[in-house]
Design an enzyme around this catalytic site. Sequence first.
Site, short mmCIF file in Angstrom:
data_model
loop_
_atom_site.label_atom_id
_atom_site.label_comp_id
_atom_site.label_asym_id
_atom_site.label_seq_id
_atom_site.Cartn_x
_atom_site.Cartn_y
_atom_site.Cartn_z
N GLU A 1 0.38 -6.45 6.29
CA GLU A 1 0.05 -7.23 5.25
C GLU A 1 1.14 -8.21 5.07
O GLU A 1 1.26 -9.05 4.45
CB GLU A 1 -0.31 -6.84 3.97
CG GLU A 1 0.62 -5.66 3.41
CD GLU A 1 0.19 -5.06 2.11
OE1 GLU A 1 -0.09 -5.82 1.02
OE2 GLU A 1 0.28 -3.87 2.00
N CYS B 1 -2.03 -1.99 1.48
CA CYS B 1 -1.02 -0.89 2.18
C CYS B 1 -2.26 0.23 2.92
O CYS B 1 -1.81 1.07 3.74
CB CYS B 1 -0.44 -0.18 1.17
SG CYS B 1 0.83 -1.35 0.32
N SER C 1 -1.48 -1.83 -11.62
CA SER C 1 -1.79 -1.47 -10.34
C SER C 1 -1.34 -0.09 -10.20
O SER C 1 -2.22 0.78 -9.36
CB SER C 1 -0.73 -2.33 -9.19
OG SER C 1 0.39 -1.85 -9.24
N HIS D 1 0.72 7.43 -0.47
CA HIS D 1 1.32 6.16 -0.68
C HIS D 1 2.29 5.88 -1.51
O HIS D 1 2.44 6.16 -2.70
CB HIS D 1 0.25 5.09 -0.65
CG HIS D 1 0.66 3.65 -0.98
ND1 HIS D 1 1.23 3.12 0.06
CD2 HIS D 1 0.60 2.65 -1.87
CE1 HIS D 1 1.83 1.83 -0.27
NE2 HIS D 1 1.26 1.76 -1.50
N LYS E 1 3.90 10.87 -10.20
CA LYS E 1 2.90 10.57 -11.23
C LYS E 1 1.34 10.81 -10.44
O LYS E 1 0.71 11.43 -11.18
CB LYS E 1 2.84 9.03 -11.49
CG LYS E 1 4.01 8.38 -12.21
CD LYS E 1 3.90 6.93 -12.46
CE LYS E 1 5.01 6.22 -12.75
NZ LYS E 1 5.24 6.29 -14.23
N ASN F 1 9.60 0.41 -0.18
CA ASN F 1 8.20 0.16 0.24
C ASN F 1 7.97 -0.30 1.55
O ASN F 1 8.78 -1.39 1.75
CB ASN F 1 7.45 -0.58 -0.78
CG ASN F 1 5.98 -0.60 -0.95
OD1 ASN F 1 5.53 0.17 0.11
ND2 ASN F 1 5.45 -1.08 -1.78
N SER G 1 -3.84 -1.82 -2.53
CA SER G 1 -4.30 -2.98 -3.72
C SER G 1 -5.65 -3.71 -3.16
O SER G 1 -5.77 -4.19 -2.32
CB SER G 1 -3.12 -3.67 -4.08
OG SER G 1 -2.22 -2.85 -4.48
#
Length: 402
Positions: A80, A112, A202, A234, A243, A274, A307
């Site tokens: 991307e 992603c 997001s 991811h 999380k 990232n 996303s």
Amino acid sequence: MTQVGIESIGLYVPRYYVDLEDLARARGEDPRKYVAGLGQERMGVPPPDEDVVTMGANAAGEALRGVDRSRIDTLMFATESGVDQSKAAAIYVHHLLDLPAHCKSFEIKQACCGSTAALQMATAFVAQRPDRKVLIIASDVARYGLVTAGEPTQGAGAMALVVSAQPRIVALDPEWGSYTEDVMDFWRPNYLDEALVDGKYSIKVYLKALTESWKQYAAESGRTFADQDRYCYHLPFTRMAEKAHRHLAKINGVDHPPAEQIEASLRYNRQIGNSYTASLYIGLASLLETSETDLTGQRVGLFSYGSGCMAAFFSGLVLPGYAQGVQRGRAEDMLHNRQRLTIDEYEAFYLHELPEDGSRYVTETHRTGRYRLAGLDAHKRLYESCAPNRQADAPVHAVAAT
Ligand code: COA
């Protein structure tokens, strides 16, 4: 049914990094926010003579070691942060790696998750043609802008996978759960160099997409949360996986999932940051290469989020002999041998711009891998292959992009 999976993997990270404690101090933030709150210690920074093509070619060169190149039928390049609206980054890599002319080469995009879309297509293709192999490259430079909330979650890196009917590392299960929804949590219009992001939103959409794709995967496979020994997520930042894992455990009635289910998969990302399309697969490499326990026969659950959004949950079984298929220690050496940038040096790399007027431009030589961007001429990117282990000496020969 033909067993299809990952035959080999290759990883590449830029030779420069920013220490996130340095960045926090420069931005007037508490370093604990970046290191403990986001889970990031360092972030990879590409110099001006590296881009997704050179990083991808370097990763693919690793993945192709010992692989019969004449059987590579397709090269799919997921990114991307591509360098051209029309010509695929895959074509440059096809040239640099001297792949067979019959090898189809193209680019894939869905934030992603593009790399996972490529993997799913590759498995279907190989199941149909078990004599052929597919090379997947995921390569990205994550940019949110200087002095933004997203800045400490930047990074860069590339991953390459050879998918075949002779998997040596992971055999992929046939069940996939997917989820698509039109949301504006992260996007990058053509006229911007940096992504726009609603970060908190997001995270919410990521977790919703995880729930939904898991439900479909669980329904199709009949597997439960306990049927996966390890999980890879991811990784926009390392704490996102914590999380996500807590969330997935909770919706499956598990209050305290063991930390070891994700721990080894986070080690590389903590040092790289990232890498968008590559991040899930860098997590998988981290698990396979750094886990203290033998993973043979263990099932790994993988969650890919792009996303916008599209997501997928899928799984695979770690194969006997996988440890010989991965290059233990090599990535750790690469991470260890990077050069630390001052914040001024990082900002100079970050703000460097290539000319847009078609003039001839020779890129200053920095520390890179085997391939680098030599410059531009008449709006054409010029890549070159350098001597192995070169640090910052002269290029060996130039390959003009057409
Ligand atoms: N010590 C320890 N932890 C601290 C801290 C300190 N001094 N200060 C803050 N933190 C913690 C926060 O509690 C929070 O953790 P939590 O989420 O468990 O509550 C974490 O550090 C981040 O702090 P927060 O205030 O939420 O950061 P932010 O507003 O700067 O935004 C992101 C964080 C991730 C939203 C932002 O970096 C971003 O937009 N990144 C890009 C988009 C992205 O990665 N999206 C993810 C899905 S793809």
